[in-house]
Design a protein around this motif. Sequence first.
Motif, PDB file in Angstrom:
ATOM      1  N   TYR A  76       7.045 -20.950 -21.359  1.00  0.00           N
ATOM      2  CA  TYR A  76       6.336 -22.237 -21.358  1.00  0.00           C
ATOM      3  C   TYR A  76       6.617 -23.016 -20.072  1.00  0.00           C
ATOM      4  N   TYR A  77       7.891 -23.057 -19.677  1.00  0.00           N
ATOM      5  CA  TYR A  77       8.260 -23.838 -18.495  1.00  0.00           C
ATOM      6  C   TYR A  77       7.549 -23.320 -17.243  1.00  0.00           C
ATOM      7  N   SER A  82       3.819 -24.143 -13.162  1.00  0.00           N
ATOM      8  CA  SER A  82       2.833 -23.570 -12.243  1.00  0.00           C
ATOM      9  C   SER A  82       1.524 -24.354 -12.303  1.00  0.00           C
ATOM     10  N   LEU A  83       1.094 -24.702 -13.528  1.00  0.00           N
ATOM     11  CA  LEU A  83      -0.153 -25.475 -13.651  1.00  0.00           C
ATOM     12  C   LEU A  83      -0.026 -26.819 -12.927  1.00  0.00           C
ATOM     13  N   ALA A  84       1.160 -27.423 -13.036  1.00  0.00           N
ATOM     14  CA  ALA A  84       1.373 -28.714 -12.370  1.00  0.00           C
ATOM     15  C   ALA A  84       1.276 -28.553 -10.859  1.00  0.00           C
ATOM     16  N   VAL A  85       1.906 -27.497 -10.334  1.00  0.00           N
ATOM     17  CA  VAL A  85       1.874 -27.292  -8.881  1.00  0.00           C
ATOM     18  C   VAL A  85       0.443 -27.030  -8.424  1.00  0.00           C
ATOM     19  N   ILE A 327       4.637 -22.345  -0.714  1.00  0.00           N
ATOM     20  CA  ILE A 327       4.868 -23.702  -1.232  1.00  0.00           C
ATOM     21  C   ILE A 327       4.789 -23.689  -2.758  1.00  0.00           C
ATOM     22  N   PHE A 328       3.811 -22.950  -3.271  1.00  0.00           N
ATOM     23  CA  PHE A 328       3.657 -22.840  -4.723  1.00  0.00           C
ATOM     24  C   PHE A 328       4.955 -22.321  -5.364  1.00  0.00           C
ATOM     25  N   LEU A 329       5.470 -21.236  -4.782  1.00  0.00           N
ATOM     26  CA  LEU A 329       6.682 -20.637  -5.353  1.00  0.00           C
ATOM     27  C   LEU A 329       7.898 -21.523  -5.164  1.00  0.00           C
ATOM     28  N   THR A 330       8.078 -22.042  -3.949  1.00  0.00           N
ATOM     29  CA  THR A 330       9.297 -22.824  -3.707  1.00  0.00           C
ATOM     30  C   THR A 330       9.251 -24.164  -4.453  1.00  0.00           C
ATOM     31  N   ALA A 331       8.057 -24.759  -4.585  1.00  0.00           N
ATOM     32  CA  ALA A 331       7.987 -26.029  -5.331  1.00  0.00           C
ATOM     33  C   ALA A 331       8.359 -25.785  -6.789  1.00  0.00           C
TER      34      ALA A 331
END
Length: 399
Positions: A76-77, A82-85, A327-331
């Motif tokens: 879930y997390y 991921s959706l938030a990013v 950025i997606f992964l690191t965020a």
Amino acid sequence: MGSFFLFFMVLGVFLGFIFGALFPSFSLSISFVGELFLRALKMVVLPLIVVSIAGAILNMETIDKFKRIGLRAILYYTTTTSLAVITGLVLVVLLKPGVGVPFSGNDFKPKEISFSLKELLVSLVPDNIFKALVNFDVLAVIVSTILFSLAVLSVEWRRELLLKQLITELDTSLMRLTSWIIKLAPVGICSLIASKVASLGGASALKPIFLSLSKYVLTVLAGLSFHALLTLPFLFFLFTRKNPYSLILKVKEALITAFATASSSATLPVTIAVSTAAGIKRQVANFTLPLGATINMDGTALYEAVAAVFLAQAYGMDLSLPQYLTIFLTATLAAIGAAGIPEAGLITMVLVLESVGIPIEGIGIILAVDWFLDRFRTAVNVLGDIIGAAIISASLEEK
Ligand code: ASP
């Protein structure tokens, strides 16, 4: 964060702009104060990440518990973070709040990163953990921490686990150290903003900075609202067929506390209390909410992605697709690694910026509004934890 401290933060921001605009050469001469503050932030990043992730996993007590509730929680997390990013990235690319902001200094050289998915996968496992630490290779550090912690969980210890106590003590001490650094924030903020404004040309630079900062704030707030009012409620409805907004109303005390304290951890007792009162199973709440307060931070992830792209735009960097992916992964990972305390997202932001070679001095400008955005993103972090607990609780009821 007490209201007294908040006052000093705002004062630091305000004075930073005044000094930078009116006394540029003085402001440049005290820029080392801001540099000290940034170095202190960088100093605690890696230990903080290792300890908070190891602590969260060891608190699961057994591998079975990890499998039953932990895996659901982690699924879930990662999905919601991921959706938030993605929400943040889409908004910041569409609205372009940083375009036209005169940030780039003469000494700035964009870092070339060669990137392939294969390389990324291979680099997830470090061949030398000390090298990974020295090179600030966060992904590798996180993966080895998770693997090691799972190994510790899987051993059948015949006595009270010393390591767990050690990690708790380290965690508490690091939190203390971080809170000291955060206490310096008003002065650090003042110096960083003053020297940034001065290096941009003093008073004449103020107007474009304010203009673009307001666009940046609106972009972050739009993303947070989308995530809190549409994405999370939709997921809740999808899995439980219940009205998400009535749950949000039932847990409003936790959201207000999160807004007031800017700390998921400080809010935790309230979060657990209102969640169980709202019908979430106690066993699920007691386990997932503390875990969530440590690693599940949708609001923080969204803000880190927006902030990084905003700065890249301001520095005139053209981000490539692999860089967006980085950025997606690191965020996502930076949000997992951020502690549930005020301004923690700012600390792990260093990782996101470094991963694609955005100068971390850029944080100076973002600091100006960070105390404000922190409150909103913390409320979204806590809402994400509660909705996660509610979904996991409902999924266990079905069995
Ligand atoms: N203050 C946030 C929290 O406690 C973390 C952050 O700085 O984003 O959830």
